[in-house]
Design a protein around this motif. Structure first.
Motif, PDB file in Angstrom:
ATOM      1  N   PHE A   1      33.138  18.117 -29.913  1.00 30.17           N
ATOM      2  CA  PHE A   1      32.477  18.964 -28.914  1.00 30.17           C
ATOM      3  C   PHE A   1      31.380  18.192 -28.186  1.00 30.17           C
ATOM      4  CE2 PHE A   1      34.008  23.360 -29.134  1.00 30.17           C
ATOM      5  CZ  PHE A   1      34.903  23.244 -30.174  1.00 30.17           C
TER       6      PHE A   1
ATOM      7  N   ALA B   1      31.154  17.658 -24.249  1.00 32.31           N
ATOM      8  CA  ALA B   1      29.979  17.991 -23.443  1.00 32.31           C
ATOM      9  C   ALA B   1      29.460  16.757 -22.699  1.00 32.31           C
ATOM     10  CB  ALA B   1      28.870  18.559 -24.335  1.00 32.31           C
TER      11      ALA B   1
ATOM     12  N   SER C   1      32.435  17.959 -17.034  1.00 36.66           N
ATOM     13  CA  SER C   1      31.497  18.918 -16.447  1.00 36.66           C
ATOM     14  C   SER C   1      31.679  20.293 -17.062  1.00 36.66           C
ATOM     15  CB  SER C   1      31.716  19.017 -14.938  1.00 36.66           C
ATOM     16  OG  SER C   1      31.801  17.745 -14.374  1.00 36.66           O
ATOM     17  N   LEU C   2      32.948  20.705 -17.187  1.00 32.43           N
ATOM     18  CA  LEU C   2      33.220  22.047 -17.698  1.00 32.43           C
ATOM     19  C   LEU C   2      32.782  22.147 -19.155  1.00 32.43           C
ATOM     20  CD1 LEU C   2      34.462  24.372 -16.148  1.00 32.43           C
ATOM     21  CD2 LEU C   2      36.586  23.987 -17.414  1.00 32.43           C
ATOM     22  N   GLY C   3      33.064  21.090 -19.913  1.00 38.07           N
ATOM     23  CA  GLY C   3      32.655  21.055 -21.310  1.00 38.07           C
ATOM     24  C   GLY C   3      31.147  21.215 -21.428  1.00 38.07           C
ATOM     25  N   ARG C   4      30.447  20.470 -20.591  1.00 39.10           N
ATOM     26  CA  ARG C   4      28.988  20.549 -20.650  1.00 39.10           C
ATOM     27  C   ARG C   4      28.513  21.940 -20.304  1.00 39.10           C
ATOM     28  NH1 ARG C   4      24.868  16.143 -19.304  1.00 39.10           N
ATOM     29  NH2 ARG C   4      26.448  15.315 -20.684  1.00 39.10           N
ATOM     30  N   ALA C   5      29.040  22.490 -19.203  1.00 42.83           N
ATOM     31  CA  ALA C   5      28.591  23.800 -18.750  1.00 42.83           C
ATOM     32  C   ALA C   5      28.829  24.862 -19.813  1.00 42.83           C
ATOM     33  CB  ALA C   5      29.318  24.166 -17.455  1.00 42.83           C
ATOM     34  N   GLY C   6      29.913  24.698 -20.611  1.00 42.98           N
ATOM     35  CA  GLY C   6      30.201  25.698 -21.629  1.00 42.98           C
ATOM     36  C   GLY C   6      29.448  25.453 -22.919  1.00 42.98           C
ATOM     37  N   ILE C   7      29.404  24.205 -23.342  1.00 39.94           N
ATOM     38  CA  ILE C   7      28.928  23.916 -24.694  1.00 39.94           C
ATOM     39  C   ILE C   7      27.401  23.900 -24.800  1.00 39.94           C
ATOM     40  CG2 ILE C   7      28.871  22.119 -26.462  1.00 39.94           C
ATOM     41  CD1 ILE C   7      31.768  21.412 -25.496  1.00 39.94           C
TER      42      ILE C   7
ATOM     43  N   LEU D   1      25.707  27.247 -25.196  1.00 37.88           N
ATOM     44  CA  LEU D   1      26.155  27.840 -26.456  1.00 37.88           C
ATOM     45  C   LEU D   1      25.385  27.220 -27.627  1.00 37.88           C
ATOM     46  CD1 LEU D   1      28.432  29.914 -26.593  1.00 37.88           C
ATOM     47  CD2 LEU D   1      29.858  28.140 -27.623  1.00 37.88           C
TER      48      LEU D   1
END
Ligand SMILES: Nc1ncnc2c1ncn2[C@@H]1O[C@H](COP(=O)(O)OP(=O)(O)OP(=O)(O)O)[C@@H](O)[C@H]1O
Ligand SMILES: [Mg+2]
Lengths: 282, 255
Positions: A111, A115, A119-125, A128
């Motif tokens: 994870f 991140a 970009s999407l990984g970062r924005a989600g993780i 959280l």
């Protein structure tokens, strides 16, 4: 200017130059801010503190109810070894630690990389992690029991959750700090994406990842006691909790000392790993 | 293989960095690019090598890269961009590892380019143990290992002291005489430009436009440090640059 402090007159560095002007050594202002390793200071400090503690107990400054003397703690430890229970406790705890820490670390790496790279990984993780990391995992114990039952799973899960979040933070911080120039270089030589991650990003993030391991390993040991509150028969944490319930403070302190020893061992192992993997940094 | 910029304009957000650049780098020639700091020289080079997409206009490869070229457009960076955890040989090998060549071939190429850059005895040394000049030699060896059709050099000597710079400049000249590579060479240093460039592109301050292209007819092998003719060229270039540099300097201070 104090007289006579310098070397013999006539020699270079005398307290007066030939024409009578005063001569003085340039005062040294450098130094400091560079702690060097000092062998033996750590053990000596430990020994000194324990001696002081023992002396305090013998002289009656520290009541036996407040804190048992180190000799009593040692006695409790010897009884633990002789009864053969130590190995059962240690084996149970180490297994939980190893499973929980390894799984939490692997997931955290995955994870954290997501991140750090997408970009999407970062924005989600990232949000959280920010939301869940500060929750004391002990507060979630009842939930873990409901989800994973009262067996080993819930204990491992507690440690897993505890180590996962700091690992994510360490890994994506480390990935962020990898020299962008090196990544551009990899791209300019036409390296495939996976090679850039494997050969440039991961080694570049390794110093941060390893210091993340120090933190996550400490958290794993902290959470061990919490995890073993969930109906564990064996385990260092279970031993400590039982001793606490019986007000057997000598056993309690002996158990705590075992946790400390675990911490020291992990720190030593990671030190070796750092010296091996980060040779290029020295 | 020629490399060609056609009406290239580039912006970072609202900041226009390059405007209307038309430039062709012909096979076998060294084109030097000079200009005040911040005028977009590095950006130009990134566009040429495909590390950046132009906002407008096109970057074209004209003709086939020579057969056997593993990485036609290859950079040499100002800060060397060596992996600190790999030895000199390991850094060179990095460029070859994902190519279809066998382990033995790779080892051979690495040994050969290290020999060409006089680094054979430093093959197993980590970058931190090498001097700046040696590090840049490793980076040059790495670039040569992939047999580039065009070398893109971004101030390759700027991080070095002036003596090392002089030595490495001689090495680059020698290398060009042997291999006749194509190159785009960005520099701040006018004497490097007149020593190495067949043509010298002078950029204006930001947004960078081509102010002038100066051709130097003297063959590279005849160019020596301190030659009167070169010094005259250098003086002319400085004249061209002077106002731009002064204006750019004030601009940056205001921003
Ligand atoms: N990735 C980027 N994002 C936003 N702005 C950028 C970026 N890269 C460069 N710039 C800006 O574009 C302008 C030109 O940059 P560039 O690095 O190409 O100039 P340069 O001529 O190479 O300068 P120098 O002589 O200092 O190396 C500068 O003002 C810089 O701040
Ligand atoms: Mg630049």
């Amino acid at each position: 200017m104090p007289e006579g402090a310098g070397p013999e007159p006539g020699e270079p560095g005398a307290s007066a130059a030939g024409d009578g002007r005063p001569v003085a050594e340039v005062p040294f202002r450098g130094g400091g801010f560079a702690p060097a390793p000092r062998r033996g200071v750590g053990p000596l400090l430990f020994a000194g503190l324990i001696l002081l503690w023992e002396a305090g107990a013998r002289l009656g400054w520290i009541g036996p109810l407040v804190l048992p003397a180190p000799s009593e703690v040692a006695g409790a430890f010897v009884r633990l070894v002789e009864s053969g229970q130590l190995w059962l406790h240690l084996a149970a705890s180490l297994q939980r630690l190893l499973l929980g820490w390894t799984a939490g670390t692997l997931l955290g790496l995955l994870f954290g990389l997501a991140a750090g790279l997408f970009s999407l990984g970062r924005a989600g993780i990232v949000p959280l992690v920010a939301a869940i990391f500060p929750i004391p995992k002990i507060a979630l114990l009842p939930l873990f029991i409901v989800w994973f039952g009262i067996g080993e799973e819930s204990k491992v899960a507690t440690i897993l959750f505890g180590t996962f979040f700091p690992t994510v933070i360490a890994v994506y911080g480390g990935v962020d700090n990898v020299d962008r120039g090196l990544i551009r270089m990899g791209q300019s030589f036409g390296l495939p994406w996976l090679s850039i991650v494997r050969k440039i990003v991961l080694p570049g993030a390794l110093p941060a990842i390893l210091s993340g391991f120090r933190i996550s390993a400490a958290i794993a040991i902290i959470l061990l006691v919490a995890a073993e509150m969930i109906g564990a028969e064996y385990g260092v944490g279970a031993y400590i909790l039982l001793a606490g319930n019986l007000m057997a403070t000598d056993q309690l302190v002996a158990g705590v000392a075992i946790l400390s020893a675990m911490g020291l061992t992990v720190s030593w192992l990671l030190g070796r790993a750092e010296r091996h993997f980060l040779k290029w940094r020295l | 293989m020629d490399l060609s910029l056609r009406a290239v304009t580039h912006r970072y957000g609202d900041l226009e960095v390059l405007r209307g650049i038309d430039l062709t780098i012909r096979a076998g020639e060294v084109v030097c690019v000079i200009g005040p700091s911040g005028c977009g020289k590095s950006t130009l080079l990134r566009l040429l090598g495909g590390l950046e997409r132009p906002s407008e206009g096109r970057v074209l490869q004209v003709g086939e890269p020579p057969p056997g070229s593993l990485n036609p457009l290859t950079y040499v960076f100002q800060d060397f961009a060596l992996l600190p955890w790999r030895t000199a040989a390991g850094n060179v090998a990095l460029a070859l590892e994902d190519r279809p060549c066998s382990r033995a071939e790779r080892r051979e190429i690495v040994a050969e380019v290290l020999a060409r850059t006089k680094l054979s005895e430093f093959a197993d040394v980590l970058p931190r143990q090498l001097s700046g000049g040696m590090r840049q030699r490793v980076a040059i060896a790495r670039a040569l290992a992939v047999r580039p059709a065009c070398l893109l050099l971004d101030e390759p000597l700027s991080a070095l002291d002036s003596q090392t710079r002089e030595l490495l400049l001689d090495d680059l000249l020698e290398l060009w005489l042997r291999e006749r590579f194509t190159a785009c060479y960005v520099t701040h240093n006018l004497s490097e430009a007149v020593r190495l460039g067949h043509r010298i592109v002078v950029l204006s301050r930001r947004p960078g436009r081509i102010r002038e292209i100066v051709e130097i007819d003297m063959p590279l092998e005849a160019r020596k440090d301190g030659l009167a003719e070169l010094q005259e060229q250098q003086r002319r270039l400085w004249e061209l640059l002077r106002e731009e540099a002064a204006a750019a300097d004030r601009e940056l201070a205001d921003a």
